[in-house]
Design a protein around this motif. Sequence first.
Motif, PDB file in Angstrom:
ATOM      1  N   GLN A 174       0.822  -1.203   0.000  1.00  0.00           N
ATOM      2  CA  GLN A 174       0.000   0.000   0.000  1.00  0.00           C
ATOM      3  C   GLN A 174       0.865   1.266   0.000  1.00  0.00           C
ATOM      4  OE1 GLN A 174      -3.279  -0.183  -0.530  1.00  0.00           O
ATOM      5  NE2 GLN A 174      -3.250   2.036  -0.748  1.00  0.00           N
ATOM      6  N   ALA A 175       2.004   1.216   0.675  1.00  0.00           N
ATOM      7  CA  ALA A 175       2.896   2.385   0.744  1.00  0.00           C
ATOM      8  C   ALA A 175       3.430   2.796  -0.622  1.00  0.00           C
ATOM      9  CB  ALA A 175       4.063   2.091   1.686  1.00  0.00           C
ATOM     10  N   PHE A 176       3.428   1.876  -1.580  1.00  0.00           N
ATOM     11  CA  PHE A 176       3.937   2.168  -2.923  1.00  0.00           C
ATOM     12  C   PHE A 176       2.815   2.299  -3.955  1.00  0.00           C
ATOM     13  CE2 PHE A 176       7.359  -0.839  -1.208  1.00  0.00           C
ATOM     14  CZ  PHE A 176       8.103   0.178  -0.659  1.00  0.00           C
ATOM     15  N   ALA A 177       1.573   2.098  -3.534  1.00  0.00           N
ATOM     16  CA  ALA A 177       0.437   1.991  -4.466  1.00  0.00           C
ATOM     17  C   ALA A 177       0.265   3.228  -5.343  1.00  0.00           C
ATOM     18  CB  ALA A 177      -0.854   1.706  -3.694  1.00  0.00           C
ATOM     19  N   HIS A 178       0.622   4.405  -4.837  1.00  0.00           N
ATOM     20  CA  HIS A 178       0.444   5.623  -5.632  1.00  0.00           C
ATOM     21  C   HIS A 178       1.405   5.677  -6.821  1.00  0.00           C
ATOM     22  CE1 HIS A 178       3.679   6.736  -2.878  1.00  0.00           C
ATOM     23  NE2 HIS A 178       3.991   7.723  -3.680  1.00  0.00           N
ATOM     24  N   ARG A 179       2.375   4.769  -6.869  1.00  0.00           N
ATOM     25  CA  ARG A 179       3.322   4.712  -7.998  1.00  0.00           C
ATOM     26  C   ARG A 179       3.239   3.356  -8.695  1.00  0.00           C
ATOM     27  NH1 ARG A 179       5.489   8.263 -10.683  1.00  0.00           N
ATOM     28  NH2 ARG A 179       7.663   8.452 -10.138  1.00  0.00           N
ATOM     29  N   ALA A 180       2.079   2.696  -8.581  1.00  0.00           N
ATOM     30  CA  ALA A 180       1.879   1.390  -9.225  1.00  0.00           C
ATOM     31  C   ALA A 180       2.166   1.507 -10.718  1.00  0.00           C
ATOM     32  CB  ALA A 180       0.460   0.898  -8.978  1.00  0.00           C
ATOM     33  N   TRP A 181       2.613   0.409 -11.296  1.00  0.00           N
ATOM     34  CA  TRP A 181       2.976   0.349 -12.713  1.00  0.00           C
ATOM     35  C   TRP A 181       2.528  -0.981 -13.273  1.00  0.00           C
ATOM     36  CZ3 TRP A 181       6.525  -2.939 -15.274  1.00  0.00           C
ATOM     37  CH2 TRP A 181       6.902  -2.539 -16.569  1.00  0.00           C
ATOM     38  N   LYS A 182       2.023  -0.962 -14.492  1.00  0.00           N
ATOM     39  CA  LYS A 182       1.599  -2.191 -15.168  1.00  0.00           C
ATOM     40  C   LYS A 182       2.488  -2.402 -16.385  1.00  0.00           C
ATOM     41  CE  LYS A 182      -1.912  -3.540 -12.711  1.00  0.00           C
ATOM     42  NZ  LYS A 182      -1.692  -4.664 -11.844  1.00  0.00           N
ATOM     43  N   ALA A 183       3.006  -3.615 -16.501  1.00  0.00           N
ATOM     44  CA  ALA A 183       3.818  -3.975 -17.675  1.00  0.00           C
ATOM     45  C   ALA A 183       2.915  -3.925 -18.902  1.00  0.00           C
ATOM     46  CB  ALA A 183       4.433  -5.350 -17.488  1.00  0.00           C
ATOM     47  N   GLY A 184       3.397  -3.256 -19.934  1.00  0.00           N
ATOM     48  CA  GLY A 184       2.556  -3.074 -21.134  1.00  0.00           C
ATOM     49  C   GLY A 184       2.742  -4.135 -22.163  1.00  0.00           C
TER      50      GLY A 184
END
Length: 184
Positions: A174-184
Motif C-alpha cells: 500500500q505504501a507504494f500503491a500511488h506509484r503502481a505500474w503495469k507492464a505493457g
Amino acid sequence: MHTDFPYHDIQSAPEAAVPTLRQSEQRFGMLPNLMRKMATAPALAEAYLALGDLFEQTSLSPAEQQVVLLTVSRENRCEYCVGAHSVLADMAEVPTAVTDALREGRSLPDPKLEALRRFTAAVVETRGWVGEAETTAFTEAGFTPQQILEVVLGVGMKTLSNYTNHIAGTELDQAFAHRAWKAG
C-alpha cells in the motif's frame, strides 16, 4: 496468488529469516511484501539485503542507482519493483521527468543518465554479452570500468527480486500503491 509463498511476518517466518526481516523493517519503516515473500528462503532474503547494502556503497550516485534498478525492473517487467523503486527514486530526489521516462521506456532528458539507462538495458537484454559499442558509449558518457561492473551488481540484485516477484506473485505494498505500474 501463489500459496506456496506466504507473506511471512516475524512470527511466521523461518527462524533463520527473522534477523533479516527485523533489519528490513528497521530500514524501511515497514516490512515490504517482497521481504515477506523472500523470507520463505532465508538465504535469499539475507543475500538481497546484503547486495542492496553493497550496491549503495558503489560510486554511482543515489539517483544513478535508482536509474539502474528501475531500468532492470522495467526490462524484466516486474510490476512490484517498478512501483516500489519509483517511490524510492522520488525519495532520492530523482526528477519526476526521469522516473516517468524510465517507467515508460523513453529516453531520459539527462544525457549521462540516458547513457546509464541504455547500458543497463543492454546488460539485461544481452545477458551480459554487451558489445564494444555499448561499452564505449557508456565510458564516453563519463562512466568508468568500475561503474560497468557496479551496474552488473545492480542487475544481479534486481534480478533476485524481479524473479522472486514473478514466481511468488508479490503484491505491491500500500505504501507504494500511488506509484503502481503495469507492464505493457
